[in-house]
Design a protein around this motif. Structure first.
Motif, PDB file in Angstrom:
ATOM      1  N   UNK A 193      -8.434   7.237   5.588  1.00 25.21           N
ATOM      2  CA  UNK A 193      -7.984   5.926   6.056  1.00 25.21           C
ATOM      3  C   UNK A 193      -8.824   4.775   5.499  1.00 25.21           C
ATOM      4  N   UNK A 194     -10.114   4.791   5.754  1.00 21.34           N
ATOM      5  CA  UNK A 194     -10.939   3.633   5.410  1.00 21.34           C
ATOM      6  C   UNK A 194     -11.299   3.579   3.937  1.00 21.34           C
ATOM      7  N   UNK A 195     -11.539   4.738   3.356  1.00 22.65           N
ATOM      8  CA  UNK A 195     -11.940   4.763   1.955  1.00 22.65           C
ATOM      9  C   UNK A 195     -11.331   5.985   1.273  1.00 22.65           C
ATOM     10  N   UNK A 196     -10.135   5.841   0.729  1.00 19.97           N
ATOM     11  CA  UNK A 196      -9.505   6.976   0.049  1.00 19.97           C
ATOM     12  C   UNK A 196     -10.351   7.437  -1.131  1.00 19.97           C
ATOM     13  N   UNK A 197     -10.407   8.745  -1.306  1.00 22.07           N
ATOM     14  CA  UNK A 197     -11.254   9.339  -2.349  1.00 22.07           C
ATOM     15  C   UNK A 197     -10.443   9.478  -3.644  1.00 22.07           C
ATOM     16  N   UNK A 198     -10.067   8.321  -4.201  1.00 21.42           N
ATOM     17  CA  UNK A 198      -9.176   8.298  -5.357  1.00 21.42           C
ATOM     18  C   UNK A 198      -9.754   9.019  -6.574  1.00 21.42           C
ATOM     19  N   UNK A 199     -11.070   9.029  -6.684  1.00 23.88           N
ATOM     20  CA  UNK A 199     -11.706   9.629  -7.863  1.00 23.88           C
ATOM     21  C   UNK A 199     -11.446  11.129  -7.954  1.00 23.88           C
ATOM     22  N   UNK A 200     -11.263  11.780  -6.797  1.00 23.45           N
ATOM     23  CA  UNK A 200     -11.019  13.225  -6.816  1.00 23.45           C
ATOM     24  C   UNK A 200      -9.561  13.555  -6.485  1.00 23.45           C
ATOM     25  N   UNK A 201      -8.714  12.552  -6.405  1.00 24.35           N
ATOM     26  CA  UNK A 201      -7.327  12.745  -5.987  1.00 24.35           C
ATOM     27  C   UNK A 201      -6.521  13.435  -7.094  1.00 24.35           C
ATOM     28  N   UNK A 202      -5.831  14.529  -6.773  1.00 28.39           N
ATOM     29  CA  UNK A 202      -5.061  15.252  -7.796  1.00 28.39           C
ATOM     30  C   UNK A 202      -3.788  14.530  -8.227  1.00 28.39           C
ATOM     31  N   UNK A 203      -3.395  13.488  -7.479  1.00 30.20           N
ATOM     32  CA  UNK A 203      -2.181  12.758  -7.849  1.00 30.20           C
ATOM     33  C   UNK A 203      -2.483  11.289  -8.136  1.00 30.20           C
ATOM     34  N   UNK A 204      -3.724  10.982  -8.461  1.00 27.15           N
ATOM     35  CA  UNK A 204      -4.149   9.587  -8.647  1.00 27.15           C
ATOM     36  C   UNK A 204      -3.301   8.870  -9.695  1.00 27.15           C
ATOM     37  N   UNK A 205      -2.948   9.576 -10.778  1.00 30.07           N
ATOM     38  CA  UNK A 205      -2.180   8.946 -11.852  1.00 30.07           C
ATOM     39  C   UNK A 205      -0.709   8.740 -11.491  1.00 30.07           C
ATOM     40  N   UNK A 206      -0.261   9.391 -10.416  1.00 24.96           N
ATOM     41  CA  UNK A 206       1.130   9.276  -9.982  1.00 24.96           C
ATOM     42  C   UNK A 206       1.285   8.367  -8.770  1.00 24.96           C
ATOM     43  N   UNK A 207       0.182   7.940  -8.194  1.00 20.63           N
ATOM     44  CA  UNK A 207       0.187   7.169  -6.950  1.00 20.63           C
ATOM     45  C   UNK A 207       0.225   5.681  -7.243  1.00 20.63           C
ATOM     46  N   UNK A 208       1.144   4.931  -6.623  1.00 21.36           N
ATOM     47  CA  UNK A 208       1.260   3.506  -6.879  1.00 21.36           C
ATOM     48  C   UNK A 208       0.327   2.633  -6.040  1.00 21.36           C
ATOM     49  N   UNK A 209      -0.510   3.251  -5.199  1.00 27.24           N
ATOM     50  CA  UNK A 209      -1.413   2.483  -4.343  1.00 27.24           C
ATOM     51  C   UNK A 209      -2.323   1.624  -5.201  1.00 27.24           C
ATOM     52  N   UNK A 210      -2.307   0.319  -4.960  1.00 30.37           N
ATOM     53  CA  UNK A 210      -3.013  -0.606  -5.846  1.00 30.37           C
ATOM     54  C   UNK A 210      -4.496  -0.696  -5.562  1.00 30.37           C
ATOM     55  N   UNK A 211      -4.897  -0.516  -4.299  1.00 27.91           N
ATOM     56  CA  UNK A 211      -6.302  -0.709  -3.933  1.00 27.91           C
ATOM     57  C   UNK A 211      -7.094   0.584  -4.098  1.00 27.91           C
ATOM     58  N   UNK A 212      -7.018   1.151  -5.272  1.00 32.81           N
ATOM     59  CA  UNK A 212      -7.707   2.410  -5.522  1.00 32.81           C
ATOM     60  C   UNK A 212      -9.226   2.191  -5.531  1.00 32.81           C
ATOM     61  N   UNK A 213      -9.926   3.203  -5.049  1.00 33.73           N
ATOM     62  CA  UNK A 213     -11.397   3.133  -5.015  1.00 33.73           C
ATOM     63  C   UNK A 213     -11.956   3.779  -6.265  1.00 33.73           C
ATOM     64  N   UNK A 214     -13.138   3.339  -6.636  1.00 33.20           N
ATOM     65  CA  UNK A 214     -13.785   3.906  -7.825  1.00 33.20           C
ATOM     66  C   UNK A 214     -14.382   5.264  -7.498  1.00 33.20           C
TER      67      UNK A 214
END
Length: 214
Positions: A193-214
Protein backbone atom coordinates in the motif's frame (compact mmCIF):
# COMPACT_ATOMS: atom_id res chain seq x y z
CA UNK A 1 -12.34 5.40 -14.33
CA UNK A 2 -9.68 3.99 -16.66
CA UNK A 3 -10.59 0.75 -18.46
CA UNK A 4 -9.13 -2.63 -17.58
CA UNK A 5 -5.93 -3.73 -19.27
CA UNK A 6 -6.39 -5.39 -22.66
CA UNK A 7 -6.68 -9.16 -23.01
CA UNK A 8 -3.15 -9.74 -24.30
CA UNK A 9 -1.69 -7.84 -21.35
CA UNK A 10 -3.83 -9.79 -18.89
CA UNK A 11 -2.54 -13.04 -20.40
CA UNK A 12 1.04 -11.86 -20.08
CA UNK A 13 0.60 -10.75 -16.46
CA UNK A 14 -1.11 -13.90 -15.24
CA UNK A 15 1.29 -16.11 -17.16
CA UNK A 16 4.10 -14.55 -15.12
CA UNK A 17 2.17 -15.01 -11.88
CA UNK A 18 1.58 -18.66 -12.76
CA UNK A 19 5.21 -19.23 -13.67
CA UNK A 20 6.35 -17.80 -10.33
CA UNK A 21 3.71 -19.67 -8.27
CA UNK A 22 1.94 -22.45 -10.22
CA UNK A 23 -0.30 -23.54 -7.35
CA UNK A 24 -1.07 -20.58 -5.06
CA UNK A 25 -2.98 -21.31 -1.86
CA UNK A 26 -4.57 -19.35 0.93
CA UNK A 27 -2.13 -18.70 3.78
CA UNK A 28 -4.79 -19.60 6.34
CA UNK A 29 -4.28 -23.06 7.81
CA UNK A 30 -7.25 -25.44 7.75
CA UNK A 31 -8.14 -29.12 7.48
CA UNK A 32 -11.53 -29.12 5.74
CA UNK A 33 -14.34 -26.85 4.54
CA UNK A 34 -15.59 -26.16 8.05
CA UNK A 35 -12.24 -25.17 9.53
CA UNK A 36 -11.54 -22.92 6.53
CA UNK A 37 -14.95 -21.29 6.98
CA UNK A 38 -14.12 -20.63 10.63
CA UNK A 39 -10.61 -19.40 9.86
CA UNK A 40 -11.80 -16.92 7.23
CA UNK A 41 -14.58 -15.68 9.49
CA UNK A 42 -11.99 -15.10 12.22
CA UNK A 43 -9.62 -13.30 9.83
CA UNK A 44 -11.76 -10.17 9.49
CA UNK A 45 -9.63 -7.26 10.78
CA UNK A 46 -6.89 -9.73 11.69
CA UNK A 47 -3.83 -11.14 9.94
CA UNK A 48 -3.58 -14.68 8.61
CA UNK A 49 -0.53 -15.20 10.82
CA UNK A 50 -2.47 -14.18 13.92
CA UNK A 51 -5.42 -16.40 13.01
CA UNK A 52 -3.15 -19.39 12.37
CA UNK A 53 -1.54 -18.99 15.78
CA UNK A 54 -4.93 -18.89 17.47
CA UNK A 55 -6.44 -21.80 15.55
CA UNK A 56 -3.53 -24.24 15.65
CA UNK A 57 -4.58 -25.79 18.96
CA UNK A 58 -8.28 -25.23 18.25
CA UNK A 59 -8.29 -27.17 14.98
CA UNK A 60 -6.33 -29.99 16.57
CA UNK A 61 -9.44 -30.55 18.75
CA UNK A 62 -12.25 -29.34 16.51
CA UNK A 63 -12.91 -30.16 12.85
CA UNK A 64 -16.74 -30.34 12.62
CA UNK A 65 -19.64 -28.09 13.57
CA UNK A 66 -20.81 -30.56 16.22
CA UNK A 67 -17.36 -30.65 17.81
CA UNK A 68 -17.43 -26.85 17.91
CA UNK A 69 -20.79 -26.92 19.70
CA UNK A 70 -19.44 -29.54 22.11
CA UNK A 71 -16.44 -27.30 22.81
CA UNK A 72 -18.78 -24.45 23.74
CA UNK A 73 -18.66 -20.68 23.67
CA UNK A 74 -16.44 -20.15 26.72
CA UNK A 75 -13.71 -22.52 25.57
CA UNK A 76 -13.80 -21.16 22.02
CA UNK A 77 -13.55 -17.60 23.31
CA UNK A 78 -10.50 -18.55 25.35
CA UNK A 79 -8.88 -20.20 22.30
CA UNK A 80 -9.23 -17.15 20.05
CA UNK A 81 -8.77 -14.31 22.54
CA UNK A 82 -5.62 -13.08 20.77
CA UNK A 83 -7.70 -12.17 17.68
CA UNK A 84 -9.44 -8.82 17.35
CA UNK A 85 -13.17 -8.78 18.08
CA UNK A 86 -12.80 -12.30 19.48
CA UNK A 87 -15.94 -12.27 21.64
CA UNK A 88 -18.31 -11.46 18.79
CA UNK A 89 -16.46 -13.80 16.45
CA UNK A 90 -16.78 -16.64 18.96
CA UNK A 91 -20.53 -16.05 19.18
CA UNK A 92 -20.78 -16.08 15.39
CA UNK A 93 -18.81 -19.32 15.09
CA UNK A 94 -21.02 -21.07 17.64
CA UNK A 95 -24.15 -19.73 15.91
CA UNK A 96 -23.05 -20.79 12.43
CA UNK A 97 -22.01 -24.21 13.75
CA UNK A 98 -25.50 -24.70 15.17
CA UNK A 99 -27.08 -23.75 11.85
CA UNK A 100 -24.79 -26.12 9.95
CA UNK A 101 -25.77 -28.98 12.28
CA UNK A 102 -29.48 -28.25 12.31
CA UNK A 103 -30.05 -27.18 8.71
CA UNK A 104 -27.24 -28.70 6.64
CA UNK A 105 -26.52 -32.02 8.32
CA UNK A 106 -23.19 -30.77 9.60
CA UNK A 107 -21.91 -30.03 6.10
CA UNK A 108 -20.75 -26.70 4.67
CA UNK A 109 -23.13 -25.76 1.83
CA UNK A 110 -21.72 -25.29 -1.67
CA UNK A 111 -23.76 -22.16 -2.35
CA UNK A 112 -22.75 -18.53 -1.94
CA UNK A 113 -26.28 -17.53 -0.98
CA UNK A 114 -26.49 -20.25 1.67
CA UNK A 115 -23.05 -19.43 3.07
CA UNK A 116 -23.91 -15.75 3.33
CA UNK A 117 -26.88 -16.49 5.56
CA UNK A 118 -24.48 -17.78 8.25
CA UNK A 119 -23.55 -15.38 11.09
CA UNK A 120 -20.31 -13.55 10.42
CA UNK A 121 -20.03 -14.80 6.84
CA UNK A 122 -19.96 -12.18 4.11
CA UNK A 123 -19.38 -12.42 0.38
CA UNK A 124 -15.58 -12.49 0.67
CA UNK A 125 -15.62 -15.34 3.21
CA UNK A 126 -18.10 -17.30 1.10
CA UNK A 127 -15.96 -16.83 -2.00
CA UNK A 128 -12.81 -18.03 -0.24
CA UNK A 129 -14.55 -21.26 0.77
CA UNK A 130 -16.09 -21.78 -2.65
CA UNK A 131 -12.74 -21.25 -4.34
CA UNK A 132 -10.31 -23.03 -2.01
CA UNK A 133 -12.42 -26.05 -1.03
CA UNK A 134 -15.00 -26.49 -3.76
CA UNK A 135 -12.78 -25.25 -6.63
CA UNK A 136 -15.31 -22.76 -7.97
CA UNK A 137 -13.60 -19.73 -9.61
CA UNK A 138 -15.01 -17.28 -7.07
CA UNK A 139 -13.05 -14.08 -6.47
CA UNK A 140 -12.61 -13.12 -2.82
CA UNK A 141 -11.75 -9.43 -3.00
CA UNK A 142 -9.96 -7.99 0.03
CA UNK A 143 -8.08 -4.72 0.49
CA UNK A 144 -4.99 -6.11 -1.28
CA UNK A 145 -6.94 -7.16 -4.38
CA UNK A 146 -8.91 -3.91 -4.41
CA UNK A 147 -5.66 -1.94 -4.38
CA UNK A 148 -3.84 -4.10 -6.94
CA UNK A 149 -6.86 -4.33 -9.22
CA UNK A 150 -7.13 -0.55 -9.41
CA UNK A 151 -3.45 0.36 -9.29
CA UNK A 152 -2.48 -2.01 -12.11
CA UNK A 153 -5.82 -1.77 -13.96
CA UNK A 154 -6.04 -5.55 -13.99
CA UNK A 155 -9.52 -5.16 -12.48
CA UNK A 156 -10.53 -1.55 -11.80
CA UNK A 157 -13.64 -0.83 -9.76
CA UNK A 158 -15.08 1.69 -7.32
CA UNK A 159 -15.87 -0.91 -4.66
CA UNK A 160 -15.00 -4.53 -3.88
CA UNK A 161 -17.98 -5.97 -5.76
CA UNK A 162 -17.07 -3.94 -8.85
CA UNK A 163 -13.50 -5.26 -8.66
CA UNK A 164 -14.87 -8.80 -8.25
CA UNK A 165 -16.94 -8.36 -11.43
CA UNK A 166 -13.96 -6.82 -13.23
CA UNK A 167 -11.83 -9.88 -12.46
CA UNK A 168 -14.58 -12.16 -13.74
CA UNK A 169 -15.03 -10.03 -16.87
CA UNK A 170 -11.39 -9.34 -17.76
CA UNK A 171 -9.08 -12.05 -16.43
CA UNK A 172 -8.81 -14.84 -19.03
CA UNK A 173 -10.63 -18.03 -18.08
CA UNK A 174 -7.51 -20.25 -17.68
CA UNK A 175 -6.39 -17.98 -14.81
CA UNK A 176 -9.74 -17.44 -13.07
CA UNK A 177 -9.41 -20.24 -10.51
CA UNK A 178 -6.21 -18.85 -9.01
CA UNK A 179 -6.59 -15.16 -9.86
CA UNK A 180 -7.52 -13.92 -6.40
CA UNK A 181 -4.70 -15.91 -4.76
CA UNK A 182 -2.10 -14.41 -7.10
CA UNK A 183 -3.47 -10.92 -6.60
CA UNK A 184 -3.54 -11.24 -2.80
CA UNK A 185 0.05 -12.48 -2.70
CA UNK A 186 1.15 -9.74 -5.10
CA UNK A 187 -0.53 -7.08 -2.96
CA UNK A 188 0.75 -8.50 0.30
CA UNK A 189 4.40 -8.90 -0.65
CA UNK A 190 5.13 -6.74 -3.71
CA UNK A 191 2.48 -4.13 -4.59
CA UNK A 192 2.20 -2.90 -1.01
CA UNK A 193 0.00 0.00 0.00
CA UNK A 194 2.39 2.71 1.15
CA UNK A 195 5.45 1.83 -0.87
CA UNK A 196 5.03 -0.66 -3.71
CA UNK A 197 8.18 -2.68 -4.35
CA UNK A 198 8.29 -1.87 -8.06
CA UNK A 199 11.98 -2.76 -8.38
CA UNK A 200 11.26 -6.44 -7.73
CA UNK A 201 7.83 -6.52 -9.39
CA UNK A 202 7.52 -9.28 -12.03
CA UNK A 203 4.99 -7.23 -14.02
CA UNK A 204 6.60 -3.79 -13.65
CA UNK A 205 6.97 -3.35 -17.42
CA UNK A 206 3.30 -4.21 -17.97
CA UNK A 207 1.88 -2.07 -15.15
CA UNK A 208 0.53 1.40 -16.01
CA UNK A 209 0.89 2.73 -12.45
CA UNK A 210 2.66 6.05 -12.86
CA UNK A 211 4.01 6.58 -9.34
CA UNK A 212 6.49 3.74 -9.50
CA UNK A 213 9.13 3.55 -6.79
CA UNK A 214 12.82 3.21 -7.47
Amino acid sequence: MAPALPYVTQVAIFSRFREAEPHPLTELEYTNAFTLLVAVALSAQATDVGVNKATKALFARVSTPQQMLDLGLDALTENIKTIGLFRQKAKNVIALSRILVEEYGGEVPQSRAALMTLPGVGRKTANVVLNSVFHFPAQAVDTHIFRVGNRTRIAPGRDVEAVERAIEDNVPVPFQQNAHHWLILHGRYVCQARRPRCKICPIEDLCPYEEKTE
